[in-house]
Design a protein around this motif. Structure first.
Motif, PDB file in Angstrom:
ATOM      1  N   LEU A  29       0.850  -1.195   0.000  1.00  0.00           N
ATOM      2  CA  LEU A  29       0.000   0.000   0.000  1.00  0.00           C
ATOM      3  C   LEU A  29       0.884   1.243   0.000  1.00  0.00           C
ATOM      4  O   LEU A  29       1.905   1.285   0.684  1.00  0.00           O
ATOM      5  N   MET A  30       0.481   2.261  -0.755  1.00  0.00           N
ATOM      6  CA  MET A  30       1.232   3.510  -0.806  1.00  0.00           C
ATOM      7  C   MET A  30       0.796   4.407   0.344  1.00  0.00           C
ATOM      8  O   MET A  30      -0.403   4.655   0.525  1.00  0.00           O
ATOM      9  N   GLU A  31       1.773   4.903   1.092  1.00  0.00           N
ATOM     10  CA  GLU A  31       1.464   5.786   2.226  1.00  0.00           C
ATOM     11  C   GLU A  31       1.884   7.218   1.897  1.00  0.00           C
ATOM     12  O   GLU A  31       3.008   7.461   1.454  1.00  0.00           O
ATOM     13  N   ILE A  32       0.952   8.150   2.121  1.00  0.00           N
ATOM     14  CA  ILE A  32       1.188   9.568   1.885  1.00  0.00           C
ATOM     15  C   ILE A  32       0.783  10.324   3.139  1.00  0.00           C
ATOM     16  O   ILE A  32      -0.189   9.965   3.803  1.00  0.00           O
ATOM     17  N   THR A  33       1.523  11.366   3.472  1.00  0.00           N
ATOM     18  CA  THR A  33       1.078  12.275   4.530  1.00  0.00           C
ATOM     19  C   THR A  33       0.969  13.671   3.933  1.00  0.00           C
ATOM     20  O   THR A  33       1.841  14.095   3.170  1.00  0.00           O
ATOM     21  N   ARG A  34      -0.109  14.347   4.255  1.00  0.00           N
ATOM     22  CA  ARG A  34      -0.322  15.719   3.771  1.00  0.00           C
ATOM     23  C   ARG A  34      -0.702  16.587   4.950  1.00  0.00           C
ATOM     24  O   ARG A  34      -1.564  16.219   5.752  1.00  0.00           O
ATOM     25  N   LYS A  35      -0.050  17.735   5.059  1.00  0.00           N
ATOM     26  CA  LYS A  35      -0.229  18.608   6.210  1.00  0.00           C
ATOM     27  C   LYS A  35      -1.687  19.022   6.358  1.00  0.00           C
ATOM     28  O   LYS A  35      -2.354  19.364   5.384  1.00  0.00           O
TER      29      LYS A  35
END
Length: 383
Positions: free
Chosen positions: A363-369
């Motif tokens: 799974l691709m993990e992204i964090t966005r403020k």
């Protein structure tokens, strides 16, 4: 051509940023008190609780504010490496992030003011002049740093915003003087008794500070009084006075209505499904009408989905942890290509985002403020 369209409603504003007729961002600003966007506001807060590394303050909002004393910005609260704050003290604090869920707003004791070209704060031992990471030209970095070191008064630090790139010195000087005037007007705050609000701009003004740049060709507003409120933020402001509501009149309503849908179709025949949970946002990529099992089909659908995900993240203001279940690919090389492509697309966003990469489960993990509340099906809240 980029334009900003603003609809004035009874409880605030709706702002749409469009490029060549395509909706890029949709921002809902409430000025009804209960749902207002308070990030940037300044309060006199009373310290209610002191834990190791944390302060909780009553600033007059529904929930207590949270201050992390381990942050380097808070060094002004210490005397000889010991916290010089006790329960019952009043601190002047600024909201960094709005309340989310059960967590109250995050605040800092390092107050800053934002202009069009500069952000300024008391230095508190920080590097005095910093340059926006979006300004990549080395010569321009040197020019702006030299300019800041010459113009910014001692005791203050400044960030030269991306909008300052290639701007004349005179423009930056005027902006800096206007920001410094705000600091001069708040000298008496140290004597304020909390909890009390000390400084609060309209949410819509904060939004325009965030999104107005030199690439904005026009701001169109459907309220004549609001036109006067926005003067000085852009060169070209026009009053929309047609009988048809503004978003219908400029052909954006159909695009806004689509934000009610969790499913977003891709040109290839595939689609993505956006689900928002309390813990994170989950996005599932499906091949749909396309058979993505042969050759490069899976990678092509995933690439198209990656571009759409970056677009939807900005459009719907998806924030926090984002987990993407892409279509399984045939090689690690394809997975790396997809990751690099997604990073490049997310880098176009004005909100900081990090593509962490593939988890052990693929799974691709992204964090966005998180800058304000996310809204996976934002359309219901707007139109």
């Amino acid at each position: 051509m980029k334009k900003i369209y603003i609809q004035h409603r009874a409880d605030g504003f709706v702002t749409a940023l469009a490029e060549n007729g395509k909706l890029i961002e949709l921002i809902r600003d409430y000025d009804d008190g209960q749902n207002a966007f308070v990030a940037g506001n300044i309060y006199a807060g009373v310290v209610k609780q002191i834990n190791t590394g944390f302060l909780f303050l009553d600033v007059g909002l529904e929930r207590q504010a949270f201050l992390d004393t381990r942050d380097a910005r808070e060094r002004g609260l210490f005397d000889d490496h010991k916290l010089a704050v006790k329960q019952g003290d009043t601190l002047v604090v600024q909201v960094l992030r709005d309340a989310v869920g059960e967590k109250g707003p995050t605040v800092t004791s390092c107050v800053s003011f934002t202009g069009r070209y500069v952000v300024m704060s008391k230095s508190n031992g920080f590097d005095r002049i910093n340059i926006s990471r979006k300004i990549t030209d080395a010569a321009e970095n040197v020019r702006l740093k030299s300019l800041g070191e010459r113009l910014v008064p001692q005791g203050f630090s400044a960030i030269m915003r991306s909008a300052s790139e290639n701007r004349d010195e005179d423009n930056i000087v005027v902006d800096l003087q206007q920001v410094m005037l705000k600091f001069e007007q708040c000298d008496h705050w140290q004597y304020a008794k909390g909890p009390a609000a000390l400084f609060a701009e309209s949410s819509i003004i904060k939004t325009l500070h965030e999104i107005v740049g030199d690439d904005i060709d026009e701001i169109v507003v459907d309220d004549l009084e609001a036109v006067q409120l926005f003067e000085g933020l852009a060169l070209n402001i026009r009053h929309y006075n047609e009988d048809v509501p503004i978003f219908e009149g400029v052909f954006l309503k159909a695009q806004i209505d689509k934000l009610r849908d969790k499913r977003v179709w891709l040109k290839s025949g595939g689609f993505i499904v956006i689900e928002q949970t309390e813990a994170c946002i989950v996005i599932d990529v499906n091949s749909g009408k396309l058979i993505a099992k042969k050759g490069d089909a899976a990678l092509k659908v995933n690439m198209e989905a990656a571009k759409e995900i970056a677009y939807q993240a900005r459009l719907r203001n998806l924030a926090g942890i984002i987990i993407v279940d892409f279509i399984a690919m045939r090689s690690a090389e394809d997975a790396n290509s997809l990751t690099d492509f997604l990073r490049a697309e997310m880098a176009k966003d004005r909100i900081p985002a990090t593509v962490v990469g593939m988890t052990a489960l693929g799974l691709m993990e992204i964090t966005r403020k998180r800058t304000r509340n996310s809204s996976g099906n934002f359309g219901k809240a707007v139109i």
